[in-house]
Write a protein that holds these residues in place. Structure first.
Motif, mmCIF file in Angstrom:
data_model
loop_
_atom_site.group_PDB
_atom_site.id
_atom_site.type_symbol
_atom_site.label_atom_id
_atom_site.label_comp_id
_atom_site.label_asym_id
_atom_site.label_seq_id
_atom_site.Cartn_x
_atom_site.Cartn_y
_atom_site.Cartn_z
ATOM 1 N N ALA A 108 -27.835 -3.911 2.372
ATOM 2 C CA ALA A 108 -26.578 -3.071 2.601
ATOM 3 C C ALA A 108 -26.634 -1.803 3.261
ATOM 4 C CB ALA A 108 -25.582 -3.012 1.412
ATOM 5 N N LEU A 109 -27.639 -1.049 2.779
ATOM 6 C CA LEU A 109 -27.831 0.022 3.646
ATOM 7 C C LEU A 109 -28.613 0.162 4.923
ATOM 8 C CD1 LEU A 109 -29.108 2.170 0.300
ATOM 9 C CD2 LEU A 109 -26.931 2.332 1.487
ATOM 10 N N ALA A 110 -29.341 -0.997 5.128
ATOM 11 C CA ALA A 110 -30.115 -1.140 6.548
ATOM 12 C C ALA A 110 -29.082 -1.535 7.396
ATOM 13 C CB ALA A 110 -31.128 -1.955 6.312
ATOM 14 N N ALA A 111 -28.299 -2.496 7.212
ATOM 15 C CA ALA A 111 -27.278 -3.275 8.130
ATOM 16 C C ALA A 111 -26.418 -2.250 8.755
ATOM 17 C CB ALA A 111 -26.243 -4.093 7.266
ATOM 18 N N PRO A 112 -26.000 -1.363 8.223
ATOM 19 C CA PRO A 112 -24.946 -0.209 9.413
ATOM 20 C C PRO A 112 -25.960 0.323 10.659
ATOM 21 C CG PRO A 112 -24.631 0.230 7.048
ATOM 22 C CD PRO A 112 -25.642 -0.785 6.945
ATOM 23 N N GLY A 131 -22.841 -0.439 0.317
ATOM 24 C CA GLY A 131 -24.075 0.093 0.183
ATOM 25 C C GLY A 131 -24.038 1.310 -0.761
ATOM 26 N N LEU A 132 -23.113 2.260 -0.741
ATOM 27 C CA LEU A 132 -22.932 3.392 -1.604
ATOM 28 C C LEU A 132 -22.665 2.848 -3.072
ATOM 29 C CD1 LEU A 132 -21.180 5.819 0.737
ATOM 30 C CD2 LEU A 132 -23.719 5.653 0.258
ATOM 31 N N VAL A 133 -21.596 1.726 -3.120
ATOM 32 C CA VAL A 133 -21.186 1.269 -4.491
ATOM 33 C C VAL A 133 -22.332 0.553 -5.103
ATOM 34 C CG1 VAL A 133 -19.562 -0.447 -5.777
ATOM 35 C CG2 VAL A 133 -18.917 0.909 -3.646
ATOM 36 N N LEU A 134 -23.360 0.027 -4.325
ATOM 37 C CA LEU A 134 -24.419 -0.531 -4.936
ATOM 38 C C LEU A 134 -25.444 0.247 -5.640
ATOM 39 C CD1 LEU A 134 -25.053 -3.583 -2.418
ATOM 40 C CD2 LEU A 134 -24.169 -3.644 -4.877
ATOM 41 N N THR A 135 -25.651 1.519 -4.743
ATOM 42 C CA THR A 135 -26.477 2.683 -5.467
ATOM 43 C C THR A 135 -25.805 2.879 -6.681
ATOM 44 O OG1 THR A 135 -25.346 4.336 -4.133
ATOM 45 C CG2 THR A 135 -27.250 3.246 -3.181
ATOM 46 N N VAL A 136 -24.758 3.285 -6.793
ATOM 47 C CA VAL A 136 -24.075 3.587 -8.317
ATOM 48 C C VAL A 136 -24.507 2.567 -9.296
ATOM 49 C CG1 VAL A 136 -22.141 4.195 -9.490
ATOM 50 C CG2 VAL A 136 -22.368 4.965 -7.079
ATOM 51 N N LEU A 137 -24.476 1.153 -9.016
ATOM 52 C CA LEU A 137 -24.868 0.367 -9.848
ATOM 53 C C LEU A 137 -26.238 0.112 -10.192
ATOM 54 C CD1 LEU A 137 -22.580 -2.728 -8.481
ATOM 55 C CD2 LEU A 137 -21.970 -1.144 -10.320
ATOM 56 N N VAL A 166 -29.315 11.421 -1.936
ATOM 57 C CA VAL A 166 -29.677 10.246 -1.107
ATOM 58 C C VAL A 166 -28.595 10.057 -0.281
ATOM 59 C CG1 VAL A 166 -29.896 7.549 -1.568
ATOM 60 C CG2 VAL A 166 -30.909 9.098 -2.921
ATOM 61 N N TRP A 167 -27.224 10.025 -0.815
ATOM 62 C CA TRP A 167 -26.001 9.758 0.211
ATOM 63 C C TRP A 167 -25.946 11.075 1.390
ATOM 64 C CZ3 TRP A 167 -21.574 8.837 -3.989
ATOM 65 C CH2 TRP A 167 -22.074 7.674 -4.754
ATOM 66 N N GLY A 168 -26.235 12.134 0.887
ATOM 67 C CA GLY A 168 -26.364 13.293 2.115
ATOM 68 C C GLY A 168 -27.344 12.820 3.023
ATOM 69 N N GLY A 169 -28.382 12.473 2.941
ATOM 70 C CA GLY A 169 -29.640 12.091 3.637
ATOM 71 C C GLY A 169 -29.245 10.908 4.530
ATOM 72 N N TYR A 170 -28.793 9.907 3.750
ATOM 73 C CA TYR A 170 -28.466 8.710 4.462
ATOM 74 C C TYR A 170 -27.049 9.104 5.394
ATOM 75 C CZ TYR A 170 -26.543 3.933 4.971
ATOM 76 O OH TYR A 170 -26.196 2.597 5.504
ATOM 77 N N GLY A 171 -26.279 9.810 5.226
ATOM 78 C CA GLY A 171 -25.206 10.360 6.099
ATOM 79 C C GLY A 171 -25.854 11.077 7.391
ATOM 80 N N GLY A 172 -26.793 11.781 7.090
ATOM 81 C CA GLY A 172 -27.338 12.611 8.141
ATOM 82 C C GLY A 172 -28.206 11.641 9.035
ATOM 83 N N LEU A 173 -28.691 10.771 8.454
ATOM 84 C CA LEU A 173 -29.413 9.716 9.657
ATOM 85 C C LEU A 173 -28.548 8.780 10.161
ATOM 86 C CD1 LEU A 173 -32.436 8.353 7.024
ATOM 87 C CD2 LEU A 173 -32.322 10.146 8.922
ATOM 88 N N LEU A 174 -27.593 8.350 9.727
ATOM 89 C CA LEU A 174 -26.770 7.464 10.240
ATOM 90 C C LEU A 174 -25.397 8.424 10.508
ATOM 91 C CD1 LEU A 174 -27.006 4.071 8.473
ATOM 92 C CD2 LEU A 174 -28.198 4.811 10.414
ATOM 93 N N ARG A 175 -25.331 9.021 11.514
ATOM 94 C CA ARG A 175 -24.134 9.918 11.697
ATOM 95 C C ARG A 175 -23.014 9.233 12.051
ATOM 96 N NH1 ARG A 175 -25.176 15.238 11.280
ATOM 97 N NH2 ARG A 175 -27.152 16.013 11.396
ATOM 98 N N GLY A 176 -23.010 7.910 12.620
ATOM 99 C CA GLY A 176 -21.859 7.267 13.128
ATOM 100 C C GLY A 176 -21.122 6.719 11.925
ATOM 101 N N LEU A 177 -21.585 6.941 10.679
ATOM 102 C CA LEU A 177 -21.045 6.506 9.474
ATOM 103 C C LEU A 177 -19.948 7.881 9.121
ATOM 104 C CD1 LEU A 177 -23.093 4.213 7.498
ATOM 105 C CD2 LEU A 177 -21.480 3.564 9.077
ATOM 106 N N ARG A 178 -18.837 7.671 8.435
ATOM 107 C CA ARG A 178 -18.007 8.679 8.310
ATOM 108 C C ARG A 178 -17.895 8.992 6.569
ATOM 109 N NH1 ARG A 178 -14.375 10.268 12.468
ATOM 110 N NH2 ARG A 178 -13.289 11.537 10.897
ATOM 111 N N LEU A 179 -18.076 7.950 6.041
ATOM 112 C CA LEU A 179 -17.933 7.952 4.464
ATOM 113 C C LEU A 179 -19.076 8.487 3.553
ATOM 114 C CD1 LEU A 179 -16.353 7.215 2.343
ATOM 115 C CD2 LEU A 179 -17.349 4.874 2.217
#
Length: 810
Positions: A108-112, A131-137, A166-179
């Motif tokens: 889920a995190l790699a697909a975007p 993917g963010l919801v799955l990290t909480v789980l 983790v979410w901050g780093g993930y959002g920094g890598l994939l800047r096309g995602l807004r969430l």
């Protein structure tokens, strides 16, 4: 081929070609609409051709439908993952469980990343949210499997910190995602407060953790970032700061030395945030000012007696508001200055509201009379246990308002200063004489504003252009204009102060008079002072203030006369005769000083005097005669001649009737006919000289002089002679009025004739009603109402015609 057709033929050809082009265009538009329906129709459903020329509207766009489908798919996948984690967890071993969650989360995190490269942004956003919801789980699963004995709050704080990173780093890598980045900001709000709770910290420690977290949010606001990140950080900072402020405010009441540093920290945070969030800078500065006041006043309040609590807060609030002075040199930003001023004003306003009960008690307390007039006993003090520092709060507010300057500052100083004087007798529990003196001082000070330079007579606003109001002629018109001016512009500051002073002075004057009624000497003294004060305002003031003061002065004079009559032991009738001095003096002064309010008040006092003499007919006759003399004297003024002359005639006539009744006269015609005959002769001569004169002026007084007393005698006369003679005379008067088209004889004679007939028929009507069944009168009344309702419009036209005919008579 004819290359040059006639103009008529060429016009026909042009019109035909245009019609053909219009038809072709409509056909092409219909075809285009059908093709669009085919292209955008859902799969599996053939697009039906639309009606010719009508395009089927699309209920949603392709992008909107796609977003709805992706959102629903992501929600369903998240629900499935949650169900798998919570319900189906026990059916797999630890290795299988870890492998499944890790594989699903990684996918889920790699697909975007792949989806973004292919331009599928919406799909990538939905899968990334999953993917963010799955990290909480995953974090929850880790706690259940590997760390079951760990404290829940502490683990949640640590997990929130890890997830935020983790979410901050993930959002920094994939800047096309807004969430991811806003989600990281939300997760970052939890570590410090939850960690403080896990460590056993109290409310202050947790509030400090919230302040530090909010400070980090403000730092995010100060950095260039996406709008969604800034909005999330701003909302988070506001929620945490509000929580900390409320906690600090509560601690300032229970543990001031613990709450003060927290409030100072909140104030510093709000001031810093004011620079980062400029649209909300004034609001943040206001919150900072309130926090500063609570932080400083809390410890000071704890060190002083309880009655000094509110003054301490008011002093701190006014000190904060006073920071506007160095602002002019540029020391404090304008937004901060405005916020501090508003915060200080709010604190001072709340303090003034707290201090209002003594003001109301001083104003309305004298109305609670526990004993009779001049009894020498006074009502029990009200609000005896209310803190005396309320007067200090009002004084501070008045000084602050005066220092602020400007029209509203001056107005506030006047209102608060008057309120202070009204509160002093209650707050300081002053003795009786001092309480009266303070109220009179308040009255004098308030009324002094009505006559100060720049008052309503000097700074009246300019009239707004518009139609001038209708007004009577002469001096009466001048007085009318003074009271009811036309449409005006907004109230000028001087006029506002004058009207405020007049209203406050009148209120305190009433309070002083009510209190003075306990003692005879005090009553005379207060009434004398009030008469002097209101007379001075009536002489020196202007406009509506002058009229109000003139009416109040007449009432004060009437009060003095009434108090003198009561002190002399006069009866009610004698007191009524004595009160006639007031309307007589008012009528005499009106020759020099024109005041509508004074004259109207004098008339009201005269009516009261007549009412007091009613129990003694002889005194009533004398009072009516004296009233007629006053009205006749008033009729010498041209602007009052019409109304006063009629009033004088009515009063003289009533005095004559009452006197005849006192003398036991049973034949009033012997006295009225000698007056009626010459009066009618005089009226006839006047009509000959002036044919335009009204019949009411010529014949009305003479006819009424006989008809009205005779009617009164008829209703108490059991014999038939007087009704017959009066009916005959009334019939003759009515016929004369109809013959010569005279309104007064027709109306007076007709009314007298109807009343005489009603008197003669009354006994028979009573007998008839007694003999009828009880249901018959209501039934007859109902039928009458139905008949009147059915012919209402026709009866209305007839009434209007009758009124018109009467109006055309003289």
């Amino acid at each position: 081929m004819d290359m040059n057709p006639p103009p008529v033929e060429e016009l026909r050809r042009v019109d035909a070609e245009l019609a053909r082009l219009d038809a072709r265009r409509a056909e092409l538009l219909a075809r285009r609409a059908w093709l669009l329906g085919v292209l955008y129709a859902p799969a599996g459903r053939a697009a039906a051709p639309p009606f010719p020329g009508v395009a089927a509207p699309a209920e949603t766009s392709p992008r909107g439908a796609q977003n709805v489908l992706l959102t629903l798919g992501g929600i369903l996948l998240a629900v499935a993952a949650l169900a798998f984690t919570l319900v189906s967890w026990g059916s797999m071993g630890i290795a299988g469980r870890s492998a499944v969650l890790l594989a699903v989360t990684s996918a889920a995190l790699a697909a975007p990343a792949v989806l973004l490269r292919r331009g599928l942004g919406s799909t990538a956003e939905a899968v990334g949210a999953l993917g963010l919801v799955l990290t909480v789980l995953d974090a929850y699963a880790l706690h259940r499997v590997a760390l079951p004995g760990t404290d829940g709050l502490g683990y949640t704080a640590a997990a929130a910190a890890v997830l935020a990173g983790v979410w901050g780093g993930y959002g920094g890598l994939l800047r096309g995602l807004r969430l991811p980045l806003p989600a990281a900001v939300v997760a970052a709000q939890l570590p410090l407060p939850l960690g403080a709770l896990a460590a056993g910290g109290g409310p202050a420690v947790v509030a400090w953790a919230a302040v530090l977290t909010a400070a980090a949010d403000v730092l995010v606001l100060g950095r260039p970032s996406r709008s969604e990140v800034r909005v999330t950080a701003g909302v988070s900072a506001g929620v945490l700061a509000a929580w900390a402020l409320l906690t600090g405010a509560g601690l300032s009441l229970t543990d001031p030395w613990t709450g003060a540093p927290l409030l100072l920290g909140c104030a510093a945070l709000c001031l810093y945030a004011a620079g980062a969030a400029r649209p909300a800078a004034s609001t943040l500065a206001t919150l900072a000012g309130l926090a500063l006041v609570a932080a400083v006043a809390g410890p000071a309040r704890a060190a002083l007696p309880a009655e000094w609590a509110v003054p301490v807060y008011v002093v701190c609030g006014l000190a904060l508001a006073a920071l506007w002075r160095p602002v002019r040199a540029g020391w404090i930003p304008e937004a901060v200055r405005g916020g501090f001023g508003l915060a200080g004003g709010v604190v001072a306003g709340l303090g003034v509201l707290w201090a209002l009960p003594p003001v109301l008690a001083g104003l309305l307390g004298p109305a609670d009379r526990s004993a009779g007039l001049w009894s020498g006993t006074h009502a029990a003090p009200v609000l005896a246990d209310y803190p005396a520092t309320a007067a200090l709060v009002l004084l501070l507010g008045a000084v602050a308002a005066a220092t602020a300057g400007g029209p509203w500052g001056r107005w506030g100083a006047v209102v608060l200063g008057w309120s202070l004087l009204m509160a002093l007798p209650v707050a300081l529990e002053l003795p009786y004489a001092a309480g009266i003196a303070v109220r009179l001082v308040a009255t004098a000070a308030a009324l002094g504003l009505a006559v100060r330079p720049g008052g309503p007579a000097h700074d009246r606003p300019e009239p707004v252009p518009g139609p001038a109001p209708e007004r009577p002629e002469g001096a009466w018109g001048a007085s009318w204009t003074a009271v009811t001016a036309g449409p005006v512009a907004p109230v000028a500051p001087g006029a506002l102060l004058a009207w405020t002073g007049s209203a406050a002075g009148t209120a305190s004057a009433v309070s002083a008079l009510l209190l003075a009624l306990d003692v005879r000497a005090a009553t005379f003294g207060v009434l004398g002072v009030l008469l002097a004060l209101f007379t001075a305002v009536a002489v020196l003031g202007g406009g509506a203030v002058r009229e109000t003061a003139a009416g109040a002065a007449v009432l004060a004079a009437a009060g003095l006369v009434g108090a003198w009559a009561a002190a002399a032991g006069l009866s009610g009738a004698a007191a009524g005769l004595a009160l006639l001095i007031v309307p007589a003096a008012t009528a005499a002064l009106a020759v020099r000083v024109r005041s509508v309010a004074a004259e109207v008040t004098g008339v009201a006092v005269g009516a009261l005097a007549l009412a007091l003499t009613v129990p003694r007919p002889a005194a009533l006759a004398l009072a009516l005669a004296l009233g007629g003399v006053i009205a006749a004297a008033t009729a010498l003024r041209a602007e009052r001649r019409r109304a006063a002359s009629w009033t004088a005639g009515a009063l003289f006539l009533a005095a004559a009737w009452v006197r005849l009744a006192v003398w036991g006269v049973t034949v009033p015609e012997a006295y009225t006919l000698p007056v009626t005959v010459p009066a009618l002769v005089v009226g006839l001569l006047r009509r000959r000289r002036d044919p335009a004169a009204s019949s009411w002026a010529a014949y009305g007084p003479g006819l009424a002089a006989t008809l009205v007393p005779s009617l009164a005698a008829v209703w108490s006369d059991p014999h038939w002679t007087r009704p017959l003679l009066l009916g005959t005379g009334a019939l003759a008067v009515t016929l004369v009025g109809a013959r010569f088209r005279l309104q007064a004889p027709l109306v007076l004679g007709g009314a007298a004739l109807v009343l005489v007939a009603a008197h003669e028929l009354a006994p028979y009507v009573v007998q008839l009603v007694g003999a009828l069944p009880r249901w018959l009168p209501p039934a007859a009344a109902g039928l009458l109402l139905l008949a009147v309702g059915a012919t209402y419009e026709r009866r209305l036209r007839e009434a209007r015609a009758l009124r018109g005919r009467l109006a055309r008579m003289r």
